[in-house]
Design an enzyme around this catalytic site. Structure first.
Site, PDB file in Angstrom:
ATOM      1  N   GLN A 195     -11.651   8.070   6.861  1.00  0.00           N
ATOM      2  CA  GLN A 195     -10.954   8.437   5.631  1.00  0.00           C
ATOM      3  C   GLN A 195     -11.896   8.996   4.571  1.00  0.00           C
ATOM      4  O   GLN A 195     -11.471   9.277   3.451  1.00  0.00           O
ATOM      5  CB  GLN A 195     -10.209   7.215   5.082  1.00  0.00           C
ATOM      6  CG  GLN A 195      -9.094   6.744   6.002  1.00  0.00           C
ATOM      7  CD  GLN A 195      -8.465   5.429   5.557  1.00  0.00           C
ATOM      8  OE1 GLN A 195      -8.832   4.846   4.538  1.00  0.00           O
ATOM      9  NE2 GLN A 195      -7.500   4.949   6.331  1.00  0.00           N
ATOM     10  N   HIS A 197     -10.831   3.309   3.435  1.00  0.00           N
ATOM     11  CA  HIS A 197     -10.460   2.791   2.111  1.00  0.00           C
ATOM     12  C   HIS A 197     -11.465   3.138   1.010  1.00  0.00           C
ATOM     13  O   HIS A 197     -11.990   2.277   0.325  1.00  0.00           O
ATOM     14  CB  HIS A 197     -10.256   1.271   2.184  1.00  0.00           C
ATOM     15  CG  HIS A 197      -9.097   0.849   3.010  1.00  0.00           C
ATOM     16  ND1 HIS A 197      -8.565  -0.422   2.959  1.00  0.00           N
ATOM     17  CD2 HIS A 197      -8.361   1.522   3.931  1.00  0.00           C
ATOM     18  CE1 HIS A 197      -7.551  -0.513   3.817  1.00  0.00           C
ATOM     19  NE2 HIS A 197      -7.415   0.658   4.417  1.00  0.00           N
ATOM     20  N   GLU A 238       2.462  -0.722  -2.369  1.00  0.00           N
ATOM     21  CA  GLU A 238       2.840  -1.163  -3.708  1.00  0.00           C
ATOM     22  C   GLU A 238       2.880  -0.031  -4.727  1.00  0.00           C
ATOM     23  O   GLU A 238       2.065   0.898  -4.676  1.00  0.00           O
ATOM     24  CB  GLU A 238       1.835  -2.198  -4.227  1.00  0.00           C
ATOM     25  CG  GLU A 238       1.823  -3.503  -3.475  1.00  0.00           C
ATOM     26  CD  GLU A 238       0.870  -4.527  -4.080  1.00  0.00           C
ATOM     27  OE1 GLU A 238       0.792  -5.634  -3.524  1.00  0.00           O
ATOM     28  OE2 GLU A 238       0.228  -4.222  -5.117  1.00  0.00           O
ATOM     29  N   TYR A 298      -4.232  -7.581  -9.718  1.00  0.00           N
ATOM     30  CA  TYR A 298      -3.075  -7.188  -8.922  1.00  0.00           C
ATOM     31  C   TYR A 298      -3.026  -7.860  -7.549  1.00  0.00           C
ATOM     32  O   TYR A 298      -2.211  -7.493  -6.713  1.00  0.00           O
ATOM     33  CB  TYR A 298      -2.989  -5.658  -8.860  1.00  0.00           C
ATOM     34  CG  TYR A 298      -2.585  -5.134 -10.220  1.00  0.00           C
ATOM     35  CD1 TYR A 298      -1.258  -4.909 -10.529  1.00  0.00           C
ATOM     36  CD2 TYR A 298      -3.525  -4.982 -11.241  1.00  0.00           C
ATOM     37  CE1 TYR A 298      -0.863  -4.500 -11.806  1.00  0.00           C
ATOM     38  CE2 TYR A 298      -3.144  -4.583 -12.518  1.00  0.00           C
ATOM     39  CZ  TYR A 298      -1.816  -4.350 -12.791  1.00  0.00           C
ATOM     40  OH  TYR A 298      -1.418  -3.971 -14.050  1.00  0.00           O
ATOM     41  N   TYR A 323      -2.372  -5.888  10.609  1.00  0.00           N
ATOM     42  CA  TYR A 323      -1.862  -4.909  11.562  1.00  0.00           C
ATOM     43  C   TYR A 323      -1.519  -5.551  12.898  1.00  0.00           C
ATOM     44  O   TYR A 323      -0.572  -5.155  13.574  1.00  0.00           O
ATOM     45  CB  TYR A 323      -2.878  -3.780  11.760  1.00  0.00           C
ATOM     46  CG  TYR A 323      -3.037  -2.903  10.548  1.00  0.00           C
ATOM     47  CD1 TYR A 323      -1.956  -2.228   9.999  1.00  0.00           C
ATOM     48  CD2 TYR A 323      -4.280  -2.750   9.944  1.00  0.00           C
ATOM     49  CE1 TYR A 323      -2.103  -1.428   8.890  1.00  0.00           C
ATOM     50  CE2 TYR A 323      -4.438  -1.938   8.828  1.00  0.00           C
ATOM     51  CZ  TYR A 323      -3.341  -1.287   8.302  1.00  0.00           C
ATOM     52  OH  TYR A 323      -3.488  -0.496   7.197  1.00  0.00           O
TER      53      TYR A 323
END
Length: 401
Positions: free
Chosen positions: A115, A179, A275, A285, A296
Site C-alpha cells: 500500500q 496502512h 468507520e 477513536y 480477517y
C-alpha cells in the site's frame, strides 16, 4: 491491463450509461443487504445500515482518460485543472477534459510496494502566488519505512518540483508495506491536517493508543511541519505535540464540511467495521480497543468490545466493509439533493458512497456508479462535478445529465 499506446494519451471522452443504485425494496430500506461479519450491536439507532435514498436528478459518468497507471489522488488546483498522484512516484497535471498536460518528476524516492508509494497531495492555500505543493509518501529507511510529508515549489515549466524538503515523519519506522494513511487537508487557518495509519502489524496496532507514537493518528502541523498553535497536547511530556486525534486504524479519507467547518474522517476497519468519524481535538477513536470488526481470519479483536468510556463512537460504520479511499463534500447545488452531502470513493465496495448528514448523524445513503465495477480510489469536487480515479487507471467525471 491495457498496453500503453498512442491512443492512451488521448482523452477518451464518452458517456457511460449510469443508472443509480436500484431503489430499495421499501422506502428507506438500507442499501446494504449482505450478511454482517459479526453480531455486534450498534451503539445507537442509525449507526449502521441507515436509510437508503435515490438521487432524483439524472446524472452520468463520463470517462475522460484511461491507462493512467496507478493513480492515488485527484486534487483540483486553484486554476481549475486536476493534479493526480501516481503511486510509483510522480504526479500529473490534467485538464478537466482528461488531457495530460504535464508529468511532474524528480520527487523523493518512494517505497512503492504493498500500500506504499506516492499518496496524497494538496496545494498551498497561496498556491497561486507561491506554487507550493505538499505531498505524503512512504519513505524507505534502511529495511523499514514510514509515512512522510514533503513540500516544494512547482517549477515554471510544471515538469518538476524545486526546493524540496521533508517537513514531517510519522515515527517510528516499521517493517510493513501496509496502512500508511495518508490524507492531507488544509484548515481554514492555514494549518495542515495529516492522517497516518498504524502499519497493520501488531507492533504498530497498539501504538494507535500511544501519544508518543506517530502511528494511527490525525496530526495538525504548520507549513513548516511544526506543531500547530492550539493543538490539544501541546506542552505535555512524552507526547507528540502535533497530534490532533488518535486511536485510528488506516484513515485515507478526510474533508471539512463546507457549512459547519467540521472535520470528517473515514477509515478502514478490519473484517467489518469501516468507520465514519467526526474528528474533534484530543479525542480517542478507540482502535484497537473498541471496534465493530473482527480479525480477517475470524477471531474477535482484543476483548471484543464496541464501547468504552473515554473513547469516541463512529458516527457510522459499515459491515461488510466498503474500503473507503478518498472523500469529498459536494459543495454546490448543481445536483440539488447532493448539496453538502459526503461522497466517499470505495475500493472493495466498488461504488461512490453518498451520505446525507443531519445533526451529526447519517440520514441517508446511496451507492453511485456501482454498475461500472471499478475500485474507486479518490474523488474530488470541482464546479458542480465530481472527478474520480480508479485503481484500473481511469479518470471519470460525474455530472448532471
Amino acid at each position: 491491463m491495457m498496453k500503453t499506446s498512442v491512443f492512451a494519451s488521448l482523452a477518451l471522452v464518452f458517456a457511460v450509461a449510469c443508472t443509480a443504485q436500484p431503489k430499495p425494496a421499501a422506502p428507506g430500506a438500507p442499501v446494504e443487504t449482505g450478511k454482517p461479519n459479526s453480531n455486534y450491536k450498534p451503539a445507537f439507532e442509525g449507526q449502521t445500515r441507515g436509510p437508503g435514498m435515490t438521487s432524483a436528478t439524472a446524472y452520468e459518468a463520463v470517462k475522460l482518460a484511461e491507462g493512467i497507471g496507478r493513480p492515488w489522488a485527484v486534487v483540483p488546483l486553484p486554476d481549475g485543472r486536476l493534479l493526480l498522484t501516481i503511486k510509483s512516484g510522480y504526479m500529473e497535471i490534467r485538464g478537466t477534459d482528461g488531457q495530460l498536460q504535464h508529468k511532474i518528476t524528480g520527487l523523493p524516492a518512494v517505497a512503492d510496494r504493498g500500500q506504499g508509494g506516492l499518496l496524497d497531495v494538496v496545494p498551498d492555500p497561496d498556491f497561486a502566488s507561491n506554487k507550493t505543493l505538499y505531498w505524503a509518501y512512504s519513505e524507505q529507511q534502511g529495511d523499514s519505512n514510514l509515512t512522510a510529508v514533503a513540500k516544494g515549489q512547482l517549477a515554471a515549466d510544471e515538469n518538476s518540483i524545486q526546493n524540496i524538503s521533508v517537513i514531517f515523519r510519522a515515527t517510528p519506522k516499521l517493517k510493513s508495506s501496509l496502512h500508511f494513511g495518508s490524507r492531507l487537508l488544509f484548515s481554514k487557518e492555514g494549518y495542515l491536517f495529516v492522517t497516518t495509519g498504524e502499519r497493520s502489524n501488531l507492533d504498530g496496532r497498539k501504538q494507535s493508543q500511544w501519544l508518543n507514537s506517530g502511528l494511527g493518528k490525525v496530526f495538525r502541523i504548520t507549513k513548516e511541519g511544526k506543531p500547530a498553535p492550539g493543538n490539544p497536547f501541546l506542552g505535555q511530556a512524552d507526547v507528540m505535540p502535533e497530534i490532533w486525534s488518535y486511536g485510528h486504524r488506516n484513515p485515507q479519507s478526510l474533508d471539512m464540511h463546507p457549512v459547519t467547518g467540521e472535520l470528517w474522517e473515514a477509515e478502514f476497519g478490519p473484517r467489518g467495521g469501516d468507520e465514519l468519524n467526526l474528528i474533534k481535538p484530543g479525542k480517542n477513536y478507540g482502535w484497537p480497543i473498541i471496534t465493530y470488526g473482527i480479525e480477517y481470519g475470524g477471531p474477535a479483536i482484543g476483548d471484543a468490545i464496541q464501547q468504552k468510556d473515554g473513547m469516541e463512537q463512529p458516527v457510522y460504520y459499515w459491515d461488510p466493509v466498503i474500503s473507503p479511499g478518498g472523500m469529498t463534500f459536494y459543495k454546490g447545488n448543481t445536483i440539488p439533493e447532493w448539496e453538502n452531502n459526503l461522497i466517499i470513493a470505495c475500493l472493495s465496495g466498488m461504488h461512490l458512497n453518498r451520505l446525507k448528514l443531519e445533526n451529526g448523524r447519517v440520514a441517508g445513503e446511496e451507492r453511485l456508479l456501482s454498475n461500472l465495477n471499478e475500485r474507486f480510489r479518490d474523488v474530488a469536487y470541482l464546479d458542480g462535478k465530481l472527478y474520480t480515479v480508479t485503481d484500473s487507471g481511469k479518470l471519470y467525471v460525474v455530472k448532471k445529465k
